[in-house]
Design a protein around this motif. Structure first.
Motif, mmCIF file in Angstrom:
data_model
loop_
_atom_site.group_PDB
_atom_site.id
_atom_site.type_symbol
_atom_site.label_atom_id
_atom_site.label_comp_id
_atom_site.label_asym_id
_atom_site.label_seq_id
_atom_site.Cartn_x
_atom_site.Cartn_y
_atom_site.Cartn_z
ATOM 1 N N UNK D 68 30.424 -3.456 3.644
ATOM 2 C CA UNK D 68 30.281 -4.930 3.537
ATOM 3 C C UNK D 68 29.367 -5.446 4.843
ATOM 4 N N UNK D 69 29.254 -4.725 5.937
ATOM 5 C CA UNK D 69 28.502 -5.366 6.926
ATOM 6 C C UNK D 69 26.867 -4.811 6.767
ATOM 7 N N UNK D 70 26.248 -5.805 7.207
ATOM 8 C CA UNK D 70 24.858 -5.503 6.897
ATOM 9 C C UNK D 70 23.963 -5.826 8.154
ATOM 10 N N UNK D 71 23.963 -6.813 8.657
ATOM 11 C CA UNK D 71 22.821 -6.787 9.847
ATOM 12 C C UNK D 71 23.479 -5.733 10.990
ATOM 13 N N UNK D 72 24.590 -5.684 11.250
ATOM 14 C CA UNK D 72 24.979 -4.792 12.341
ATOM 15 C C UNK D 72 24.903 -3.072 11.977
ATOM 16 N N UNK D 73 24.649 -2.912 10.573
ATOM 17 C CA UNK D 73 24.713 -1.518 10.040
ATOM 18 C C UNK D 73 23.296 -0.939 10.436
ATOM 19 N N UNK D 74 23.770 0.485 10.667
ATOM 20 C CA UNK D 74 22.543 1.491 10.792
ATOM 21 C C UNK D 74 21.495 1.436 9.764
ATOM 22 N N UNK D 75 21.992 0.989 8.731
ATOM 23 C CA UNK D 75 20.993 0.963 7.453
ATOM 24 C C UNK D 75 20.049 -0.079 7.975
ATOM 25 N N UNK D 76 20.471 -1.355 8.760
ATOM 26 C CA UNK D 76 19.650 -2.568 8.841
ATOM 27 C C UNK D 76 18.534 -2.076 9.989
ATOM 28 N N UNK D 77 18.966 -1.160 10.734
ATOM 29 C CA UNK D 77 18.172 -0.833 11.849
ATOM 30 C C UNK D 77 18.391 0.523 12.482
ATOM 31 N N UNK D 78 17.331 1.507 12.215
ATOM 32 C CA UNK D 78 17.792 2.809 12.382
ATOM 33 C C UNK D 78 17.874 3.139 13.785
ATOM 34 N N UNK D 79 16.979 2.647 14.627
ATOM 35 C CA UNK D 79 17.101 2.793 16.233
ATOM 36 C C UNK D 79 18.279 2.036 16.890
ATOM 37 N N UNK D 193 35.397 -18.970 17.514
ATOM 38 C CA UNK D 193 34.666 -18.462 18.792
ATOM 39 C C UNK D 193 33.777 -17.474 18.496
ATOM 40 N N UNK D 194 33.835 -16.537 17.681
ATOM 41 C CA UNK D 194 32.713 -15.654 17.364
ATOM 42 C C UNK D 194 31.245 -16.332 17.046
ATOM 43 N N UNK D 195 31.599 -17.348 16.142
ATOM 44 C CA UNK D 195 30.226 -18.238 15.623
ATOM 45 C C UNK D 195 29.744 -18.869 16.961
ATOM 46 N N UNK D 196 30.709 -19.501 17.833
ATOM 47 C CA UNK D 196 30.234 -19.899 18.784
ATOM 48 C C UNK D 196 29.578 -18.993 19.837
ATOM 49 N N UNK D 197 29.936 -17.955 19.962
ATOM 50 C CA UNK D 197 29.218 -16.838 20.701
ATOM 51 C C UNK D 197 28.063 -16.478 20.006
ATOM 52 N N UNK D 222 29.500 -8.927 12.970
ATOM 53 C CA UNK D 222 28.445 -9.598 11.799
ATOM 54 C C UNK D 222 28.470 -10.978 12.333
ATOM 55 N N UNK D 223 29.735 -11.437 12.359
ATOM 56 C CA UNK D 223 29.866 -12.969 12.592
ATOM 57 C C UNK D 223 28.867 -13.711 13.627
ATOM 58 N N UNK D 224 28.935 -12.813 14.865
ATOM 59 C CA UNK D 224 28.068 -13.197 15.907
ATOM 60 C C UNK D 224 26.546 -13.060 15.468
ATOM 61 N N UNK D 225 26.148 -11.779 14.892
ATOM 62 C CA UNK D 225 24.736 -11.430 14.731
ATOM 63 C C UNK D 225 24.254 -12.579 13.523
ATOM 64 N N UNK D 226 24.737 -12.899 12.611
ATOM 65 C CA UNK D 226 24.752 -13.868 11.563
ATOM 66 C C UNK D 226 24.210 -15.025 11.986
ATOM 67 N N UNK D 227 24.826 -15.429 13.314
ATOM 68 C CA UNK D 227 24.418 -16.874 13.906
ATOM 69 C C UNK D 227 23.204 -16.623 14.743
ATOM 70 N N UNK D 228 22.571 -15.422 14.848
ATOM 71 C CA UNK D 228 21.405 -15.183 15.741
ATOM 72 C C UNK D 228 21.176 -14.324 16.782
ATOM 73 N N UNK D 229 22.492 -14.221 17.181
ATOM 74 C CA UNK D 229 22.494 -13.326 18.441
ATOM 75 C C UNK D 229 22.988 -11.843 18.342
ATOM 76 N N UNK D 230 22.146 -11.158 18.457
ATOM 77 C CA UNK D 230 22.106 -9.667 18.067
ATOM 78 C C UNK D 230 22.462 -8.774 19.378
#
Lengths: 339, 339, 339, 339
Positions: D68-79, D193-197, D222-230
């Protein structure tokens, strides 16, 4: 069964998997997605047990659709298994109460307990002759002497008896003395003992292991049944969790769940589950209201003098009270006490 | 030991508790607080095992101060127990690697594996002849035939061997064929088997149960040692938790903790703990860095054809790589590989 | 409190510990055993919170005798706390049923549900306006719009309402629209939120955290009560264990146990505990038989169209059946349905 | 995704499921077995989140194939994601050590600690200004005053700082004073709090919850990253299990596992995981050997006087020893200490 393959799998790899499945009599179908390739396979999973499909190149995961238990499953037998023991039915409409001391300690203790169980309206007498103890320095049971006392108590009161066995030797011994053979939580995956129990004609009471999943528990019943003995009573007795206020955590949801998955009777042991006498009566009522086919509770003529588990043993008067409450409650939920 | 009594306890109740403790040779002292009365009792807790102090009127709780394990405790023996097996030391400065297939499957498979373990620099050959399996329909091992192959492989390579036994019968059989007898996680509280193992002169590898506390694990070792056999190797192999991504949860903190509580050697099984080949090497390095006396890992000449546990078995080349890494890492943490 | 010291402690070390305790107003007594030295200390443990006794030389362990919760404990208040909400009593003789959809989805959905709850004999309407979801991509609730609908449904049916809040902002919003404020499992240790809830005059429904011990749960209630708000209803909703057949493991023993430890009402949420509609009715009956003061169950006018938790939501007809069964069962165990 | 349907499903029921899936853009295929009918569906599962497929007549189970996770997954970013903080890299080749007291207690205590961390070779200074405590009667932190001291310590020593926030208010405060914002275990599913972070530009250190699965933990990232902070650092800090000898059970296998599933850096907190100073050094070495990108450990100038967590805080000299050992060990496993 679903075989999930990497999107980078080569055609040769996919073909190899399909070929292997075909060879085992499976019917297959391939679904190509954007991120994964999925092979659906329909057939007899037992045939597959010894092949390591998961290790084949390209295979990422295998998802099993069917349950691994067969003979004990509700699908194998739609109606409830009702076990008859000297006129008492277990697994039918009525609730059964098994009670007695943790351990057989002496002739007087056991006969007194047996009379009290009988007088209270209990159906089966419990009493341990072989005690699996965490410490090698703790009381380990009266062994065969205890079995003889159980037989005597049974003859005097007419109550059938249940006792725990801990290996093949004690199983053989107990066979001649008691009506129901209990396999305890610590031996739930003692597969030799399960097979041996499956080769007897005795009723087997199979307790759930401290950390056994429901599936593992049913697989252990499957061991017994696959040897030819289908007279199995399952017993939920609490699982190990992080909570330490109670001895274990009684998993009462397992009762209606297992009754849905399997045709076997399910009873509950609130004494070991909670380890706390004051919780035994409420959890007994809860178990019966939740659909249990019976209860197995510890009762001692004098709990403060018990050689084991005194803290969780009911006083004789408390057993009387419990059975009175059950007798009043069961009709209100359209069930009865067993005869 | 501390006995906590209700503030409403009568003098007679307090006196009764003290009297009972006195009779057992305890030295007592009463502390009266505002909300509780506390009795400190100093003496031999073993004497107390069969009295139900907790059931006496007024008693609310009993707090044990001393650990229940004795012979296996660090207090009983300050220096490490070092076990010698054909010139290999376990429990000393060096790290030992035991490796081999989950199950003995055939002469060729085992001899190939044995040569690979030897060539990689492994110290002990593992291989299962009796397999405790969740399903009665799964491969259950080659039994005595497998033991004979282990002996042959040992003779050819010079590697000592370890194999799991599952009851007294297999214990007796294995005795003549292998060097180390393993008691598996599911049998950690098979007390009959523990006692029988304690009566042999073999080295016993005792795995921690899936849901065994550290204290219960050490008590099981106490069972073996109390029968006269102190040659015990403890093995952490993962505990059952809510996390399902790994087969079990490797409890690596248990390694330094048990080494503090006990004088026995402790090794780690990262294969069963994780169930995932890719995690075996990092967890092996972690275990060694965390203080483990050794490792037991699954390696198969061809994991994709393994009859069991293929997914967690190392390829032969991976074992070579692991031992090379360990050999390089150990001196950096002031330890060595075992000879 | 008991301070356990090593037998090798010097007199100066023992003296230092005693001195520190004396300085904090504790009364102490020393018991010298053969293997340990034990200091009993009686006094106000709160005074001790910020000193690190455990770090003092010679100290091996500290054993706490008294429970850490105070205002919520049964010792602080012997009689049950009975909470009155628009004429409905919670925590008295009668059992209360709260029911409604997981989430408020639309005006029509909520009003329909409210009428069905009312018709079935339910006492309180539940409905989520702020949904804490594991995935950021899932439906997060209608927020203030949902609160307005709850108010409208309450006005039409006369049912009091309960809704979950997830931070101080939603707490403030909800304050004006609903009767009972729920703090969910994931926020059980959101201490800021607990304090804020304690500063309102609302009834607070405090769910047990997924992995919260009973003691931690009561400490969270203590947070609320220590701010002046004693109108707290505790709610057991299942804990996280290794078993995955059910969503969580309903810890029903916690009900009579918490009623013994605390004077607060305890209700049960069988919907989240099991995650399985078919288990909701049996576990509701079990909870009531085991002593729960009430139930909170999910019901949806059309579960198959629910935006969340459809699999565990009762059909309207099932709620009617459940309340009918409860109404019949309660008198048999000498209790009633709440008015 | 696989939809498992009962063999008794009607054609109309199967058709209804397919139609719903088609409408959502899924590509489907039906496999008819002997005991089940299986529908394979390939498409965007996010589109499905709000339909209750599982509730449709005939549907027995839904098996998800994709994570279910997308942006944080290794598939989304190999390095690997490598986070740079004032010249220190986290997530690259080097291991980072964050150290400092549990709580900021005073100017002198913090500045002393900061100098000791710097002198020992630590990279980041930790210190709590907002303390989430189980008891409302425990020390709750110095709040903004503590943040100011962190800033001062950072300015003096040049060490970047990390501190825990517990709600949006403390997040805003901390923003101006520290380099890394920690979201603690108890707030891992405080989604607000996750969203705010996620809306800040700060590096976020996200601890795993006590009973959070690896999947839930990654979903919180994923909550944090989906708001733009990776800029997220994951931190394993022990999970709650049945074992009580250690404060929690350090799940070290999670480290290589999460590094496989995600591109984010993973560090380990052996102090909270074990709760036992003597286990911190061995578990730190184990974590580094197992592939962790760094450590966060508690160190106090004088642990016996610590206002919290004294028992698990290293002495300054122990931190020096730990970093010396790491510095020696890392090259042996082909890694380094971070600059």
């Amino acid at each position: 069964m679903i075989i999930v393959m990497s999107i980078e799998s080569t055609d040769a790899q996919i073909e190899a998997v399909i070929e292997k499945l075909d060879g085992l009599g499976f019917k297959t179908q391939v679904i190509r997605g954007v991120k994964r390739i999925v092979i659906g396979a329909v057939g007899d999973r037992q045939a597959l047990d010894s092949v390591s499909l998961k290790q084949m190149p390209g295979v990422e995961d295998i998802v099993k659709i069917m349950k691994p238990f067969k003979m004990v499953s509700r699908e194998a037998r739609e109606e409830n298994t009702v076990i008859n023991i000297r006129g008492i039915s277990i697994g039918g409409e009525g609730v059964v109460v098994m009670a007695g001391p943790c351990a057989v300690e002496s002739r007087e203790q056991l006969l007194t307990a047996a009379r009290q169980v009988k007088a209270a309206g209990g159906h089966v007498l419990r009493g341990g002759a072989f005690k699996p103890r965490t410490s090698p320095y703790s009381f380990q049971g009266m062994e065969e002497e205890g079995l003889k006392l159980l037989k005597e108590a049974s003859e005097e009161t007419g109550l059938p008896t249940v006792t725990e066995v801990i290996d093949e030797h004690s199983l053989q011994l107990a066979h001649d003395y008691v009506d129901i053979i209990q396999i305890g939580a610590r031996n739930m995956q003692n597969f030799r003992l399960l097979r041996a129990a499956g080769q007897t004609d005795k009723i087997i009471l199979l307790k759930r292991g401290l950390s056994a999943t429901i599936e593992e528990w049913l697989m252990s019943a499957e061991y017994i049944m696959s040897e030819g003995n289908g007279k199995i009573i399952l017993c939920e007795r609490g699982i190990r969790t992080f909570e330490t206020y109670t001895r274990n955590t009684l998993d009462l949801s397992a009762v209606p769940l297992v009754k849905r998955l399997s045709h076997l009777p399910v009873i509950v042991d609130p004494s070991h589950a909670t380890g706390d006498r004051q919780l035994v009566v409420p959890m007994s009522l809860a178990a019966a209201a939740g659909g249990a086919d019976g209860l197995i509770v510890e009762m001692h003529p004098e709990p403060s003098k018990a050689l084991c588990d005194g803290a969780q043993s009911l006083h004789p008067g408390e057993l009387v009270g419990l059975i009175a409450k059950l007798t009043k409650m069961m009709p209100a939920i359209d069930r009865t006490m067993s005869v």
